[in-house]
Structure formats: C-alpha cells, structure tokens
Design a protein around this motif. Structure first.
Motif, PDB file in Angstrom:
ATOM      1  N   LEU A  36      16.088  34.689  49.560  1.00 59.46           N
ATOM      2  CA  LEU A  36      15.701  33.865  50.712  1.00 59.46           C
ATOM      3  C   LEU A  36      16.705  34.031  51.850  1.00 59.46           C
ATOM      4  CD1 LEU A  36      14.783  30.584  48.772  1.00 59.46           C
ATOM      5  CD2 LEU A  36      13.243  32.438  49.498  1.00 59.46           C
ATOM      6  N   GLU A  37      16.186  34.306  53.024  1.00 66.04           N
ATOM      7  CA  GLU A  37      17.021  34.488  54.214  1.00 66.04           C
ATOM      8  C   GLU A  37      16.509  33.555  55.307  1.00 66.04           C
ATOM      9  OE1 GLU A  37      19.815  36.010  55.426  1.00 66.04           O
ATOM     10  OE2 GLU A  37      19.193  34.967  57.244  1.00 66.04           O
ATOM     11  N   LYS A  38      17.423  32.803  55.908  1.00 64.46           N
ATOM     12  CA  LYS A  38      17.000  31.809  56.915  1.00 64.46           C
ATOM     13  C   LYS A  38      16.606  32.449  58.248  1.00 64.46           C
ATOM     14  CE  LYS A  38      21.744  30.534  58.357  1.00 64.46           C
ATOM     15  NZ  LYS A  38      21.922  31.209  59.629  1.00 64.46           N
ATOM     16  N   GLY A  45      23.514  38.336  59.834  1.00 63.68           N
ATOM     17  CA  GLY A  45      24.722  37.518  59.726  1.00 63.68           C
ATOM     18  C   GLY A  45      25.948  38.399  59.896  1.00 63.68           C
ATOM     19  N   ALA A  46      26.986  38.151  59.099  1.00 61.49           N
ATOM     20  CA  ALA A  46      28.216  38.942  59.224  1.00 61.49           C
ATOM     21  C   ALA A  46      27.925  40.431  59.070  1.00 61.49           C
ATOM     22  CB  ALA A  46      29.221  38.489  58.165  1.00 61.49           C
ATOM     23  N   THR A  47      27.017  40.766  58.151  1.00 62.03           N
ATOM     24  CA  THR A  47      26.784  42.191  57.871  1.00 62.03           C
ATOM     25  C   THR A  47      26.325  42.942  59.118  1.00 62.03           C
ATOM     26  OG1 THR A  47      26.166  41.600  55.616  1.00 62.03           O
ATOM     27  CG2 THR A  47      25.530  43.791  56.382  1.00 62.03           C
ATOM     28  N   GLY A  48      25.356  42.365  59.843  1.00 58.63           N
ATOM     29  CA  GLY A  48      24.817  43.061  61.009  1.00 58.63           C
ATOM     30  C   GLY A  48      25.768  43.061  62.196  1.00 58.63           C
ATOM     31  N   GLY A  52      31.296  48.253  60.273  1.00 59.88           N
ATOM     32  CA  GLY A  52      30.784  49.339  59.426  1.00 59.88           C
ATOM     33  C   GLY A  52      31.862  50.168  58.743  1.00 59.88           C
ATOM     34  N   GLY A  53      33.101  49.700  58.810  1.00 58.01           N
ATOM     35  CA  GLY A  53      34.197  50.479  58.229  1.00 58.01           C
ATOM     36  C   GLY A  53      34.239  50.365  56.712  1.00 58.01           C
ATOM     37  N   VAL A  54      34.545  51.487  56.056  1.00 58.28           N
ATOM     38  CA  VAL A  54      34.704  51.492  54.592  1.00 58.28           C
ATOM     39  C   VAL A  54      36.017  52.202  54.277  1.00 58.28           C
ATOM     40  CG1 VAL A  54      32.196  51.445  54.256  1.00 58.28           C
ATOM     41  CG2 VAL A  54      33.368  53.632  54.192  1.00 58.28           C
ATOM     42  N   TYR A 311      33.945  36.052  60.249  1.00 61.11           N
ATOM     43  CA  TYR A 311      34.627  36.396  58.998  1.00 61.11           C
ATOM     44  C   TYR A 311      34.404  35.207  58.053  1.00 61.11           C
ATOM     45  CZ  TYR A 311      37.544  40.441  60.495  1.00 61.11           C
ATOM     46  OH  TYR A 311      38.008  41.664  60.897  1.00 61.11           O
ATOM     47  N   GLU A 312      34.399  35.470  56.750  1.00 63.28           N
ATOM     48  CA  GLU A 312      34.203  34.433  55.730  1.00 63.28           C
ATOM     49  C   GLU A 312      35.499  34.372  54.931  1.00 63.28           C
ATOM     50  OE1 GLU A 312      33.985  37.622  55.458  1.00 63.28           O
ATOM     51  OE2 GLU A 312      32.496  38.201  53.957  1.00 63.28           O
ATOM     52  N   VAL A 313      36.424  33.560  55.419  1.00 64.08           N
ATOM     53  CA  VAL A 313      37.823  33.665  55.004  1.00 64.08           C
ATOM     54  C   VAL A 313      38.142  32.713  53.847  1.00 64.08           C
ATOM     55  CG1 VAL A 313      40.199  33.422  55.817  1.00 64.08           C
ATOM     56  CG2 VAL A 313      38.443  34.320  57.364  1.00 64.08           C
TER      57      VAL A 313
HETATM   58  C1  LIG Z   1      33.265  41.276  63.649  1.00 66.92           C
HETATM   59  C2  LIG Z   1      33.267  41.666  62.200  1.00 66.92           C
HETATM   60  C3  LIG Z   1      33.702  42.938  61.820  1.00 66.92           C
HETATM   61  C4  LIG Z   1      33.696  43.302  60.473  1.00 66.92           C
HETATM   62  N1  LIG Z   1      34.033  44.591  60.137  1.00 66.92           N
HETATM   63  C5  LIG Z   1      33.927  44.983  58.841  1.00 66.92           C
HETATM   64  C6  LIG Z   1      34.159  46.339  58.472  1.00 66.92           C
HETATM   65  O1  LIG Z   1      34.448  47.199  59.315  1.00 66.92           O
HETATM   66  N2  LIG Z   1      34.052  46.674  57.158  1.00 66.92           N
HETATM   67  C7  LIG Z   1      33.715  45.757  56.192  1.00 66.92           C
HETATM   68  O2  LIG Z   1      33.642  46.118  55.012  1.00 66.92           O
HETATM   69  N3  LIG Z   1      33.477  44.468  56.527  1.00 66.92           N
HETATM   70  C8  LIG Z   1      33.566  44.068  57.810  1.00 66.92           C
HETATM   71  N4  LIG Z   1      33.298  42.769  58.149  1.00 66.92           N
HETATM   72  C9  LIG Z   1      33.032  41.789  57.072  1.00 66.92           C
HETATM   73  C10 LIG Z   1      31.626  41.931  56.574  1.00 66.92           C
HETATM   74  O3  LIG Z   1      30.717  41.879  57.632  1.00 66.92           O
HETATM   75  C11 LIG Z   1      31.326  40.788  55.578  1.00 66.92           C
HETATM   76  O4  LIG Z   1      32.370  40.693  54.619  1.00 66.92           O
HETATM   77  C12 LIG Z   1      30.026  41.027  54.844  1.00 66.92           C
HETATM   78  O5  LIG Z   1      29.028  41.502  55.705  1.00 66.92           O
HETATM   79  C13 LIG Z   1      29.573  39.729  54.171  1.00 66.92           C
HETATM   80  O6  LIG Z   1      28.270  39.910  53.693  1.00 66.92           O
HETATM   81  P1  LIG Z   1      27.465  38.662  53.162  1.00 66.92           P
HETATM   82  O7  LIG Z   1      26.176  39.176  52.661  1.00 66.92           O
HETATM   83  O8  LIG Z   1      28.347  37.891  52.231  1.00 66.92           O
HETATM   84  O9  LIG Z   1      27.300  37.723  54.448  1.00 66.92           O
HETATM   85  P2  LIG Z   1      26.164  37.782  55.625  1.00 66.92           P
HETATM   86  O10 LIG Z   1      25.895  39.160  56.066  1.00 66.92           O
HETATM   87  O11 LIG Z   1      26.574  36.793  56.649  1.00 66.92           O
HETATM   88  O12 LIG Z   1      24.896  37.278  54.873  1.00 66.92           O
HETATM   89  C14 LIG Z   1      24.718  35.919  54.531  1.00 66.92           C
HETATM   90  C15 LIG Z   1      23.297  35.560  54.894  1.00 66.92           C
HETATM   91  O13 LIG Z   1      22.995  34.271  54.390  1.00 66.92           O
HETATM   92  C16 LIG Z   1      22.080  33.678  55.267  1.00 66.92           C
HETATM   93  N5  LIG Z   1      22.091  32.251  55.026  1.00 66.92           N
HETATM   94  C17 LIG Z   1      23.103  31.374  55.265  1.00 66.92           C
HETATM   95  N6  LIG Z   1      22.750  30.125  54.945  1.00 66.92           N
HETATM   96  C18 LIG Z   1      21.480  30.206  54.481  1.00 66.92           C
HETATM   97  C19 LIG Z   1      20.570  29.237  54.002  1.00 66.92           C
HETATM   98  N7  LIG Z   1      20.888  27.947  53.951  1.00 66.92           N
HETATM   99  N8  LIG Z   1      19.331  29.642  53.610  1.00 66.92           N
HETATM  100  C20 LIG Z   1      18.988  30.953  53.675  1.00 66.92           C
HETATM  101  N9  LIG Z   1      19.815  31.916  54.135  1.00 66.92           N
HETATM  102  C21 LIG Z   1      21.051  31.536  54.526  1.00 66.92           C
HETATM  103  C22 LIG Z   1      22.617  34.079  56.635  1.00 66.92           C
HETATM  104  O14 LIG Z   1      21.638  33.953  57.638  1.00 66.92           O
HETATM  105  C23 LIG Z   1      23.063  35.510  56.385  1.00 66.92           C
HETATM  106  O15 LIG Z   1      22.070  36.455  56.730  1.00 66.92           O
HETATM  107  C24 LIG Z   1      33.285  42.379  59.483  1.00 66.92           C
HETATM  108  C25 LIG Z   1      32.851  41.104  59.868  1.00 66.92           C
HETATM  109  C26 LIG Z   1      32.818  40.754  61.213  1.00 66.92           C
HETATM  110  C27 LIG Z   1      32.316  39.381  61.602  1.00 66.92           C
END
Ligand SMILES: Cc1cc2nc3c(=O)[nH]c(=O)nc-3n(C[C@H](O)[C@H](O)[C@H](O)COP(=O)(O)OP(=O)(O)OC[C@H]3O[C@@H](n4cnc5c(N)ncnc54)[C@H](O)[C@@H]3O)c2cc1C
Length: 384
Positions: A36-38, A45-48, A52-54, A311-313
């Motif tokens: 489920l995605e809101k 979210g953070a991913t988009g 993109g660095g690895v 960032y999700e710190v």
């Molecule tokens: C500016 C920036 C640069 C970065 N650069 C890098 C990089 O170069 N290399 C790297 O490895 N990482 C990088 N990161 C970190 C990376 O983006 C994250 O660690 C990673 O994308 C986290 O993925 P995720 O799926 O946990 O979170 P997200 O991609 O945020 O996914 C979580 C999803 O949950 C959804 N959600 C939240 N609450 C609800 C709800 N109640 N109901 C339904 N859906 C919900 C959100 O809408 C979101 O789509 C960067 C982050 C940022 C912000």
C-alpha cells in the motif's frame, strides 16, 4: 483495483524498501502480498528524491556487508527483474580536509580492504591531478572506489513492483494506512482511507514516515525526518564523462554528472527535523556558494531542477530490521540517507526474517529495534 478484505502480508510504503520486500516475498512463493502506497505514484518519497548513489565505502562492517550483498543484486537487476536501471560505475571519490578524517578513513579503508572491498587511498596531489577543474588546495587525501556508482531509483522501484505483480502480489496507490488493529499484542488488521484489511503480518517500510506507523501500534521507532535538497544544472561540456561522484566530506557537499550537466547537494547540519519538503532557498544559496568555491565552472551553469526530500535518520545512522514488540509487525526503515543502495538486499533479508525467522544473507541481528532501548548503538561515520 479495489482493496482486498484480507492479505497474508501487508507492506506499508511503496518506496525502494516496500517494493523490494514485495518482490522478494512473492519470489519466495507468497501469493497474498499487498503493498500500500499513500501517494498517486510509487517511489515518490525519499527514494524518488535521492541522488541514486551506490557505494561500498562505509565505516562499519555491517554497512559494508550490506553493500557487498546489495550492489551485485543491482548489477544483476536487469537480468533478474527485466528492467534496465542504468548502473554507471563512475566511482566515488571522497576527499578529506582534516587530519581527524584522514585518520578515521585510513582505519575504515583497512576494514573495507579486509572485507574484499577494493577502495583505494589517494594523496592530495593525486586528487588534484584527477580533478583539475576543482579548487582543492586544502585536500589532504581521498578514498576512491571504482566499483561505486549511480543507479536509476525509479527503474529499481518500478522493476520490483512489476516483477512482484507478475508473481501475484498486489500493489495499490492512493491507499494511506491510517491505523493498525491489535488484539492481545498481535497485529490483526490495517485500517486505510479505502477500508480495512485483515492480516496477521504487516511490514512497516514507510521510510521517513515509519515512526508514525510505529505510533499507530504503540511502538517507538526512533526515526527522525530531516530535509535534504539538491539541484541539477544545464550542460557543462567541460565535465568529462568519467567524472566521479565527488564528496567533500567535511562540508557534506557532493557532485556527480547528471545527463550533460551536474547534480550537486549539500547537507545542512542545522536543519531542524520535520516533514517539510519545500526548498529552503536560503540554504540553496549557501550550498551554491560552497559548490562554486570548489568548482568555479558552476558560476556559468543554469539551474535545471531542484527539489528537497527527507533523510530517515536513526540515532546511530543505521537501519532497523526485523521484529517489533507487536507480534506480526515488522520494520525495515531508518536508512539514514544512504538506503537506496541497500534496497535490494533489504527485501531479501526481510523475506528471510518473515518466512524463515532469521536473516541469512547478511547478519543484521545487531540492527534490531531493541538496540535502542538496550543501548547497543553502532555509529556510522560516513554519512553525507
Ligand atoms: C536528498 C536525498 C539524497 C539521497 N541520496 C541517496 C543516495 O545517493 N544513495 C542512497 O543509497 N540513498 C540516498 N538517499 C536515501 C534514500 O533515498 C533512502 O534511504 C531510501 O530511499 C529509503 O527508502 P524507503 O523505501 O525506506 O523510503 P521512501 O522511499 O520514502 O518510501 C516510503 C513510502 O512510504 C509511503 N508511506 C508513508 N506513510 C504511509 C502511509 N501511512 N500509508 C501508505 N504509504 C505510506 C511514502 O509515501 C513513501 O512512498 C537520499 C535521500 C535523500 C532525501
């Protein structure tokens, strides 16, 4: 597609973590998986919003081991998943300007080499030779790994979602989880803006929002959202195609080629926590001044796009994997700004934790949620 009434496993969040978990569960034969995605689209979210660095270059063994498992999965992604993700091995060059960082990076380079990661040490002279367009008089040394690089985040998310769907998983947009039902310490259902789904297992993959999901079940998940922003420029033909992902470590300032131009970002150490994803225009000026001081060429570049993300710190800059005090509720979140690259291995690890009761591919027992209450933190130093 309408919301089903029941699911064997519900995954909250359609970023790289949720998408990878859905695929890896479906690949293990789980049929009734619901993601489920809101938002209206996956991966916004953070991913988009990430760079993109690895990279392999981390300061703790567990993060290096996560990269050792995850980056080869990205190399195999197109063959396994059927989606191109544009893996560019441009290398990461992290340059150092303080004696303290030189000492720490020397130490962690030895650890990386011991684990089989071929990170190299460069002298200040060598860095200046490799990056003639940059002002680097104060650079003392750098680490460089030619195997680090860049990958398209949207390709990874959509590749996993399509592959999971082909295997029978259901992924829905515009469905926001608004509550969790518990009975006697067990999770029993997920409440959403589109109805209720009964389920015995829920994976919290909500990235920067994961703490809010935890709160719905009365579980403290210490993840703080912190805004970070970046921008891309108009073409800069002077930048060679093999320009690496360059990080000025002391300033948390970075550059890499993006199309014909550059992407650059700088982390604001004074950024207050919160969910605001608007551009901080004052910080953008501070960033651009620092970036132009390092790369004067930027003064003649135009702005193509800019955006902010979260960032999700966590308190130790490491992710949280596994069970929670609520039976059936799992978490994989808190990657502290470097999680995109660990998305592939995270999905596999979570499928092992959920289906086998234990992670196999990498030992992540030290990265459990209980470490915070039990004082077992392990700090990652290489946070940008
Ligand atoms: C500016 C920036 C640069 C970065 N650069 C890098 C990089 O170069 N290399 C790297 O490895 N990482 C990088 N990161 C970190 C990376 O983006 C994250 O660690 C990673 O994308 C986290 O993925 P995720 O799926 O946990 O979170 P997200 O991609 O945020 O996914 C979580 C999803 O949950 C959804 N959600 C939240 N609450 C609800 C709800 N109640 N109901 C339904 N859906 C919900 C959100 O809408 C979101 O789509 C960067 C982050 C940022 C912000």
């Amino acid at each position: 597609m309408s919301l089903p009434k029941t699911a064997d496993i519900v995954i909250i969040g359609g970023g790289v973590m949720g998408a990878s978990v859905a695929y890896h569960l479906a690949a293990r034969g789980q049929k009734n998986v619901l993601l489920l995605e809101k938002d209206a689209f996956f991966g916004q979210g953070a991913t988009g919003r990430c760079a993109g660095g690895v990279r392999y270059q981390f300061s703790t063994e567990v993060n290096v081991r996560l990269s050792l498992a995850s980056l080869p999965m990205l190399e195999q992604f197109e063959a396994e998943i059927g989606q191109a993700i544009d893996f560019r091995r441009c290398g990461y060059l992290i340059f150092l300007t303080t004696p303290q960082d030189v000492a720490i990076f020397k130490h962690t380079l030895a650890m990386q080499n011991k684990l089989g990661v071929k990170t190299e040490w460069l002298s200040g002279e060598e860095v200046r030779r490799r990056l003639p367009l940059m002002r680097l008089e104060d650079v003392l040394a750098a680490t460089y790994n030619p195997g680090d690089g860049l990958v398209d985040p949207h390709g990874v998310v959509m590749g996993y979602i399509h592959a999971a769907s082909r295997l029978g998983a259901l992924a829905l947009n515009n469905v926001e989880v608004t509550g969790l039902h518990l009975t006697g310490g067990y999770v029993t259902a997920v409440e959403t803006n589109a109805g209720t789904v009964t389920t015995p297992r829920v994976v919290n993959a909500a990235g920067p929002w994961a703490g809010l999901i935890g709160r719905m079940a009365g579980v403290n998940i210490p993840i703080t959202p912190v805004r970070r922003q970046m921008l891309t420029t108009t073409p800069l033909p002077e930048i060679s195609p093999d320009f690496p992902f360059v990080i000025d470590f002391a300033q948390s300032l970075y550059f890499h080629r993006e199309g014909e131009g550059l992407l650059t970002g700088m982390s604001n150490p004074g950024q207050a926590p919160g969910f605001d994803q608007d551009i901080d225009t004052h910080w953008e000026l501070v960033h651009l001044e620092a970036a132009s001081a390092r790369l004067p060429l930027l003064e003649k570049a135009g702005l193509v796009s800019h955006w902010a993300g979260l960032y999700e710190v966590t308190p130790d800059a490491h992710p949280i994997f596994g069970v929670t005090p609520v039976e059936g509720l799992y978490v994989c979140a808190g990657f502290s700004g470097h999680g995109f690259m660990h998305g592939p291995v995270t999905g596999k690890l979570m499928s092992e934790i959920i289906l086998d009761g234990k992670a196999q591919i990498v030992d992540v027992t030290a990265l459990d949620l209980a470490r915070f209450s039990e004082g077992r933190l392990i700090q990652e130093y290489n946070v940008v």
